[in-house]
Design a protein around this motif. Structure first.
Motif, mmCIF file in Angstrom:
data_model
loop_
_atom_site.group_PDB
_atom_site.id
_atom_site.type_symbol
_atom_site.label_atom_id
_atom_site.label_comp_id
_atom_site.label_asym_id
_atom_site.label_seq_id
_atom_site.Cartn_x
_atom_site.Cartn_y
_atom_site.Cartn_z
ATOM 1 N N VAL A 65 7.502 6.318 1.763
ATOM 2 C CA VAL A 65 6.764 7.582 1.194
ATOM 3 C C VAL A 65 7.627 8.452 2.052
ATOM 4 O O VAL A 65 6.919 9.517 1.883
ATOM 5 N N ASP A 66 7.292 8.691 3.444
ATOM 6 C CA ASP A 66 8.370 9.185 4.162
ATOM 7 C C ASP A 66 9.763 9.794 3.795
ATOM 8 O O ASP A 66 10.087 10.720 3.855
ATOM 9 N N GLY A 67 10.047 9.162 2.875
ATOM 10 C CA GLY A 67 11.543 9.541 1.740
ATOM 11 C C GLY A 67 11.170 10.013 1.029
ATOM 12 O O GLY A 67 12.477 11.127 0.427
ATOM 13 N N LEU A 68 10.338 10.297 0.455
ATOM 14 C CA LEU A 68 9.632 11.795 -0.967
ATOM 15 C C LEU A 68 10.797 12.568 -0.211
ATOM 16 O O LEU A 68 11.077 13.599 -1.134
ATOM 17 N N PRO B 120 0.603 -0.781 -0.324
ATOM 18 C CA PRO B 120 -0.191 0.487 -0.030
ATOM 19 C C PRO B 120 0.696 1.384 -0.002
ATOM 20 O O PRO B 120 0.473 2.071 -1.004
ATOM 21 N N TYR B 121 2.340 1.175 0.941
ATOM 22 C CA TYR B 121 2.895 2.597 0.440
ATOM 23 C C TYR B 121 3.498 2.423 -0.625
ATOM 24 O O TYR B 121 3.737 3.794 -0.975
ATOM 25 N N ALA B 122 3.498 1.292 -1.667
ATOM 26 C CA ALA B 122 4.273 1.728 -2.835
ATOM 27 C C ALA B 122 2.807 2.872 -3.633
ATOM 28 O O ALA B 122 3.512 3.591 -4.392
ATOM 29 N N TRP B 123 1.949 2.111 -3.134
ATOM 30 C CA TRP B 123 0.886 2.932 -4.140
ATOM 31 C C TRP B 123 0.324 4.679 -3.777
ATOM 32 O O TRP B 123 0.182 5.818 -4.534
ATOM 33 N N LEU B 124 0.971 4.844 -2.199
ATOM 34 C CA LEU B 124 1.045 6.525 -1.849
ATOM 35 C C LEU B 124 1.768 6.893 -2.562
ATOM 36 O O LEU B 124 1.550 7.568 -3.236
ATOM 37 N N ALA B 125 3.352 6.582 -2.654
ATOM 38 C CA ALA B 125 4.219 7.443 -2.698
ATOM 39 C C ALA B 125 4.201 7.232 -4.494
ATOM 40 O O ALA B 125 4.298 8.600 -4.696
ATOM 41 N N VAL C 206 10.435 -1.194 -0.525
ATOM 42 C CA VAL C 206 9.224 -0.948 -1.433
ATOM 43 C C VAL C 206 8.504 -0.166 -1.072
ATOM 44 O O VAL C 206 7.866 -0.585 0.236
ATOM 45 N N PRO C 207 7.913 1.012 -1.080
ATOM 46 C CA PRO C 207 8.533 1.837 -2.442
ATOM 47 C C PRO C 207 10.156 2.485 -2.264
ATOM 48 O O PRO C 207 10.536 2.641 -1.344
ATOM 49 N N THR C 208 10.539 2.390 -3.118
ATOM 50 C CA THR C 208 12.022 2.813 -3.039
ATOM 51 C C THR C 208 12.677 3.605 -4.282
ATOM 52 O O THR C 208 12.376 3.300 -5.569
ATOM 53 N N VAL C 209 13.588 4.686 -4.598
ATOM 54 C CA VAL C 209 13.779 5.612 -5.411
ATOM 55 C C VAL C 209 15.104 6.056 -5.211
ATOM 56 O O VAL C 209 15.488 6.181 -4.241
ATOM 57 N N GLN D 287 2.060 10.250 -4.707
ATOM 58 C CA GLN D 287 3.000 11.519 -4.136
ATOM 59 C C GLN D 287 4.047 12.060 -5.320
ATOM 60 O O GLN D 287 4.090 12.844 -4.949
ATOM 61 N N LEU D 288 4.655 11.126 -6.341
ATOM 62 C CA LEU D 288 5.666 11.271 -6.873
ATOM 63 C C LEU D 288 5.784 12.650 -7.437
ATOM 64 O O LEU D 288 6.351 13.502 -7.959
ATOM 65 N N PRO D 289 4.637 12.909 -8.805
ATOM 66 C CA PRO D 289 4.758 13.413 -9.412
ATOM 67 C C PRO D 289 4.697 15.278 -8.499
ATOM 68 O O PRO D 289 5.022 15.935 -9.374
ATOM 69 N N ALA D 290 3.766 15.310 -7.621
ATOM 70 C CA ALA D 290 4.029 16.482 -6.356
ATOM 71 C C ALA D 290 5.328 16.519 -6.292
ATOM 72 O O ALA D 290 5.877 17.811 -5.690
ATOM 73 N N GLN D 291 6.340 15.911 -6.301
ATOM 74 C CA GLN D 291 7.593 15.823 -5.040
ATOM 75 C C GLN D 291 7.673 15.676 -6.422
ATOM 76 O O GLN D 291 9.499 16.757 -6.053
ATOM 77 N N LEU D 292 8.088 15.644 -7.259
ATOM 78 C CA LEU D 292 8.956 16.010 -8.080
ATOM 79 C C LEU D 292 8.749 17.451 -9.556
ATOM 80 O O LEU D 292 9.414 17.514 -9.789
ATOM 81 N N GLU D 293 8.155 18.146 -8.291
ATOM 82 C CA GLU D 293 7.376 19.701 -9.247
ATOM 83 C C GLU D 293 8.354 19.876 -10.119
ATOM 84 O O GLU D 293 9.007 20.341 -8.368
#
Length: 214
Positions: A181-184, A13-18, A168-171, A21-27
Motif C-alpha cells: 500500500v505504501d508503494g502506491l 488485507p493489504y491487497a484489498w487496501l491497495a 502482494v499487492p505489487t504493481v 486506493q488505486l483509482p485515487a493514486q491513478l487519477e
C-alpha cells in the motif's frame, strides 16, 4: 496510455487496501490496469518467507495495523472469521471469470468484499455459493472452465515470480515493481515523471553492497 499490472491475492488485507486506493493514486494518469490473481503462498515459499501470519507477534500486529489502515483511509476492513485461510478456491473462482489470467475490477471487488467485509468465513459453502451467484454473468460455463482457471493461476504465479514479484499487492509497470500500500505514492510519482527516477536512483538504491555474508 500506460499498461499496469496489479498482482493480488484475496487473502491479503493489504491487497484489498491497495485495490481500494488505486483509482485515487491513478487519477489524472492515462493508463490501463490489468488485475492478475496470484498465489501469495507460493511466492512466499520461493523466498523461504513465512509471511506475517507465520510469526505470532507479527500476526497480531498485522491484523491490528490492517484494520486501522482501513479505518484511516475509509475502506471497510474487518478480519474474516479465520485467517490465514487457503485462498485457492477464491482465486480459482475469480479466474473462472477470465480467459487470459486477468480479471476485471468488478470481479476483483466482489471477491475482496467477500473476504474483508462482514467478518464471515471466507470459505463458508453458503457464502461462496452466494458469491458465485453474484459473479454469474462473469463466469465461464464451458466444461474446461475450472481446469483452465487452475492453469491460469499457475501461469500467473510463475510469471509473477519471474518478474521479481515476491508478495502482494505489487504493481508492475515498465519493468518496475512497486510493493505494498505504501508503494502506491511512489508508483504515482514514477508515472508522473518524478525527478528521483530520472536521476538513476532506482538502480543505484538496489546496488548497495550486501553487508552480511551467508
Amino acid at each position: 496510455m500506460r499498461d499496469i499490472t496489479f498482482y493480488l491475492d484475496f487473502v491479503s488485507p493489504y491487497a484489498w487496501l491497495a485495490f481500494a486506493q488505486l483509482p485515487a493514486q491513478l487519477e489524472g494518469i492515462s493508463c490501463h490496469v490489468r488485475y492478475r490473481p496470484v498465489l501469495l503462498g507460493a511466492l512466499l515459499k520461493q523466498h523461504a518467507n513465512p509471511g506475517p501470519a507465520g510469526i505470532p507477534p507479527k500476526r497480531a500486529w498485522t491484523y491490528r495495523h490492517a484494520e486501522w489502515l482501513g479505518h484511516a483511509q475509509g475502506t471497510t476492513l474487518q478480519m474474516p472469521q479465520r485467517h490465514p485461510f487457503n485462498p485457492l478456491p477464491l482465486l480459482r473462482l475469480a479466474l473462472e471469470c477470465s480467459e487470459d489470467g486477468c480479471i476485471n475490477r468488478f470481479t476483483a471487488d466482489a471477491l475482496f468484499r467477500h473476504v474483508w467485509e462482514g467478518g464471515g468465513d471466507a470459505l463458508g459453502a453458503e457464502r461462496i455459493a452466494a458469491l458465485r451467484e453474484r459473479l454469474a454473468a462473469q463466469l465461464r460455463t464451458d466444461a474446461q472452465a475450472a481446469e483452465r482457471a487452475k492453469g491460469l493461476l499457475r501461469t500467473n504465479t510463475e510469471e509473477a515470480a519471474a518478474a521479481g514479484v515476491f508478495g502482494v499487492p505489487t504493481v508492475s509497470v515498465d519493468g518496475h515493481t512497486f510493493f505494498g500500500v505504501d508503494g502506491l505514492p511512489m508508483l504515482r510519482d514514477y508515472l508522473q515523471g518524478g525527478d528521483w527516477f530520472t536521476q538513476g536512483r532506482w538502480e543505484a538504491a538496489a546496488s548497495v553492497e550486501q553487508g552480511l555474508q551467508a
